[in-house]
Scaffold this motif. Sequence first.
Motif, PDB file in Angstrom:
ATOM      1  N   GLY A   1       0.212  21.970 -24.746  1.00 34.50           N
ATOM      2  CA  GLY A   1      -1.131  21.562 -24.343  1.00 34.50           C
ATOM      3  C   GLY A   1      -1.763  22.512 -23.358  1.00 34.50           C
ATOM      4  O   GLY A   1      -2.992  22.544 -23.201  1.00 34.50           O
ATOM      5  N   VAL A   2      -0.949  23.306 -22.662  1.00 34.51           N
ATOM      6  CA  VAL A   2      -1.485  24.330 -21.757  1.00 34.51           C
ATOM      7  C   VAL A   2      -1.961  25.507 -22.599  1.00 34.51           C
ATOM      8  O   VAL A   2      -1.219  26.054 -23.412  1.00 34.51           O
ATOM      9  CB  VAL A   2      -0.424  24.788 -20.741  1.00 34.51           C
ATOM     10  CG1 VAL A   2      -0.942  25.975 -19.923  1.00 34.51           C
ATOM     11  CG2 VAL A   2      -0.068  23.640 -19.797  1.00 34.51           C
ATOM     12  N   THR A   3      -3.208  25.875 -22.434  1.00 29.24           N
ATOM     13  CA  THR A   3      -3.802  26.924 -23.262  1.00 29.24           C
ATOM     14  C   THR A   3      -3.828  28.295 -22.592  1.00 29.24           C
ATOM     15  O   THR A   3      -3.837  29.315 -23.268  1.00 29.24           O
ATOM     16  CB  THR A   3      -5.239  26.541 -23.650  1.00 29.24           C
ATOM     17  OG1 THR A   3      -5.966  26.158 -22.469  1.00 29.24           O
ATOM     18  CG2 THR A   3      -5.229  25.364 -24.617  1.00 29.24           C
ATOM     19  N   ARG A   4      -3.844  28.316 -21.275  1.00 28.21           N
ATOM     20  CA  ARG A   4      -3.840  29.604 -20.578  1.00 28.21           C
ATOM     21  C   ARG A   4      -3.524  29.392 -19.099  1.00 28.21           C
ATOM     22  O   ARG A   4      -3.539  28.278 -18.595  1.00 28.21           O
ATOM     23  CB  ARG A   4      -5.175  30.331 -20.728  1.00 28.21           C
ATOM     24  CG  ARG A   4      -6.378  29.587 -20.167  1.00 28.21           C
ATOM     25  CD  ARG A   4      -7.676  30.369 -20.379  1.00 28.21           C
ATOM     26  NE  ARG A   4      -7.949  30.565 -21.796  1.00 28.21           N
ATOM     27  CZ  ARG A   4      -8.557  29.661 -22.547  1.00 28.21           C
ATOM     28  NH1 ARG A   4      -8.961  28.513 -22.039  1.00 28.21           N
ATOM     29  NH2 ARG A   4      -8.786  29.906 -23.827  1.00 28.21           N
TER      30      ARG A   4
ATOM     31  N   ALA B   1       2.811  22.427 -12.698  1.00 23.57           N
ATOM     32  CA  ALA B   1       1.379  22.722 -12.812  1.00 23.57           C
ATOM     33  C   ALA B   1       0.898  22.444 -14.231  1.00 23.57           C
ATOM     34  O   ALA B   1      -0.178  21.857 -14.438  1.00 23.57           O
ATOM     35  CB  ALA B   1       1.108  24.170 -12.421  1.00 23.57           C
ATOM     36  N   GLY B   2       1.678  22.866 -15.223  1.00 26.50           N
ATOM     37  CA  GLY B   2       1.288  22.644 -16.611  1.00 26.50           C
ATOM     38  C   GLY B   2       1.244  21.175 -16.975  1.00 26.50           C
ATOM     39  O   GLY B   2       0.291  20.705 -17.628  1.00 26.50           O
ATOM     40  N   GLU B   3       2.246  20.429 -16.548  1.00 25.33           N
ATOM     41  CA  GLU B   3       2.284  18.995 -16.847  1.00 25.33           C
ATOM     42  C   GLU B   3       1.098  18.276 -16.209  1.00 25.33           C
ATOM     43  O   GLU B   3       0.505  17.379 -16.825  1.00 25.33           O
ATOM     44  CB  GLU B   3       3.600  18.411 -16.343  1.00 25.33           C
ATOM     45  CG  GLU B   3       4.811  18.853 -17.162  1.00 25.33           C
ATOM     46  CD  GLU B   3       6.128  18.537 -16.476  1.00 25.33           C
ATOM     47  OE1 GLU B   3       6.091  18.055 -15.315  1.00 25.33           O
ATOM     48  OE2 GLU B   3       7.191  18.771 -17.097  1.00 25.33           O
TER      49      GLU B   3
ATOM     50  N   ARG C   1      -4.325  15.560 -17.308  1.00 25.51           N
ATOM     51  CA  ARG C   1      -5.721  15.326 -16.932  1.00 25.51           C
ATOM     52  C   ARG C   1      -6.686  15.418 -18.115  1.00 25.51           C
ATOM     53  O   ARG C   1      -7.878  15.179 -17.946  1.00 25.51           O
ATOM     54  CB  ARG C   1      -6.136  16.339 -15.859  1.00 25.51           C
ATOM     55  CG  ARG C   1      -5.412  16.161 -14.546  1.00 25.51           C
ATOM     56  CD  ARG C   1      -5.820  17.184 -13.520  1.00 25.51           C
ATOM     57  NE  ARG C   1      -7.236  17.099 -13.190  1.00 25.51           N
ATOM     58  CZ  ARG C   1      -7.784  17.644 -12.115  1.00 25.51           C
ATOM     59  NH1 ARG C   1      -7.022  18.324 -11.268  1.00 25.51           N
ATOM     60  NH2 ARG C   1      -9.070  17.539 -11.887  1.00 25.51           N
ATOM     61  N   LEU C   2      -6.186  15.753 -19.294  1.00 25.48           N
ATOM     62  CA  LEU C   2      -7.065  15.911 -20.448  1.00 25.48           C
ATOM     63  C   LEU C   2      -7.745  14.598 -20.841  1.00 25.48           C
ATOM     64  O   LEU C   2      -7.187  13.516 -20.670  1.00 25.48           O
ATOM     65  CB  LEU C   2      -6.268  16.441 -21.642  1.00 25.48           C
ATOM     66  CG  LEU C   2      -5.850  17.914 -21.582  1.00 25.48           C
ATOM     67  CD1 LEU C   2      -4.887  18.244 -22.716  1.00 25.48           C
ATOM     68  CD2 LEU C   2      -7.078  18.829 -21.622  1.00 25.48           C
TER      69      LEU C   2
END
Length: 448
Positions: free
Chosen positions: A144-147, A216-218, A223-224
């Motif tokens: 789900g992390v894009t960048r 940080a990624g989680e 939050r999406l």
Amino acid sequence: MSEPIDSRPLLSRASELVDLALKAGATEADAVAVRSRSRSVSVRQGQVEGVDSSEGDDFSLRVFVGRKVASVSANPGFDLAELAARAVAMAKASPEDPFACLADKADLSREHADLDLFDPTEVSSAELTAAAKEAEEGALSISGVTRSAGAGASASMGGLVLVTSTGFSGAYMATRFGRGVSAIAGEGTGMERDHEGCSRLHYADLDPALEIGRKAGERAVRRLNPRKVPTATGVTVIYDPRVARSLVGHIAGAINGAAIARKTSFLKDMMGKQVLASGLTISDDPQIVRGSSSRPFDGEGVRGERLLMIEDGILKNWFLATSQARELGLHTNGRGVRGGNSVSPSSTNLALEPGEMSPEDMIRSVKDGFYVTELIGHGANIVTGEYSRGASGYWIENGELAYPVSEITLASNMRDMFMAMTPANDIDRNFGVAAPTILIENMTVAGK
């Protein structure tokens, strides 16, 4: 950061500067050298964006001619006699300040405790780069992390050299190491961002870079697809520790002796009275071994001791340096901090002492409420106590974090908020301002 820089030459130079100021006509004087060395690396999407390095010693001389005071600053290489003469001339032309003075000789620290603030570990730019990249990789490994919005790592050292005409001479050094990353989840207008970082005095105490990145990624992914909620009053709000620390910071600002002397705090008339809910205690201790904001002596050479600023909800102390204490008819408690050429009171290792309930049980106790993870803006007015800040986080339904929420405003008055606080038991004392998860009842949530 290798071995500490030898402070003896700076102590000698500061001592000579004080002596020259007295010979030039000062009745009292102190000289300070603030030294620093730092190295940092920033990366984005696996590529190094910047490598920064700096080193410096900054001197300042403060002189008193009776009740007149002046300060001057200089870089290394200045002419000592010329600087001292200029400072004394400036003081003689200044208006009198009835409260400006050095700390009393009896208050000065004589034995400086070893608080284990310095770590000699040498960290190369290559190691900093590797840590930043690893943190970024950890964030990007989360589905789900894009960048990445960027990652960084740093190593620094800093210290204070102080000499006064009243007989104080001392120096200390502290190191600090850090690493962090910001992750972006989603695409286009649906993107969400969150971060994680770690800062410690000793390199071995840092959290693993990969773990920092994953957190940080989680957080970003969670939050999406945030929702907006309707405006409501009487809402139970739970502050995540990352934002709960700001509440303790607001309390510290309201009980700072400088604000009390200026009469710019809404707690200015509350000494000895209840300002927090019964059972709550806020401590401040500059003498903690490896404490994030520890120091063997303050910016005036005074050793500060552990204080209960608020005990069982009752306000017991202001943060005081010598001049503010004198203005208030009180005595310094060793909280002076050098800021430029002045000394102002400030907290050290400040903590809202934890309660007994776990954060999980605290959330389970709320049927309908808001869990705050991010605050926006600076809407906390220390003069009036009014509180209004943008926020995002998660809505609580039937004791669970149900869905992400954004674009809301939290509003209340800090007098009421402080009296309605309930702390959980999850305090992390690795911060200069430490707080557990905090529950506050009866706040206003302004939404759609």
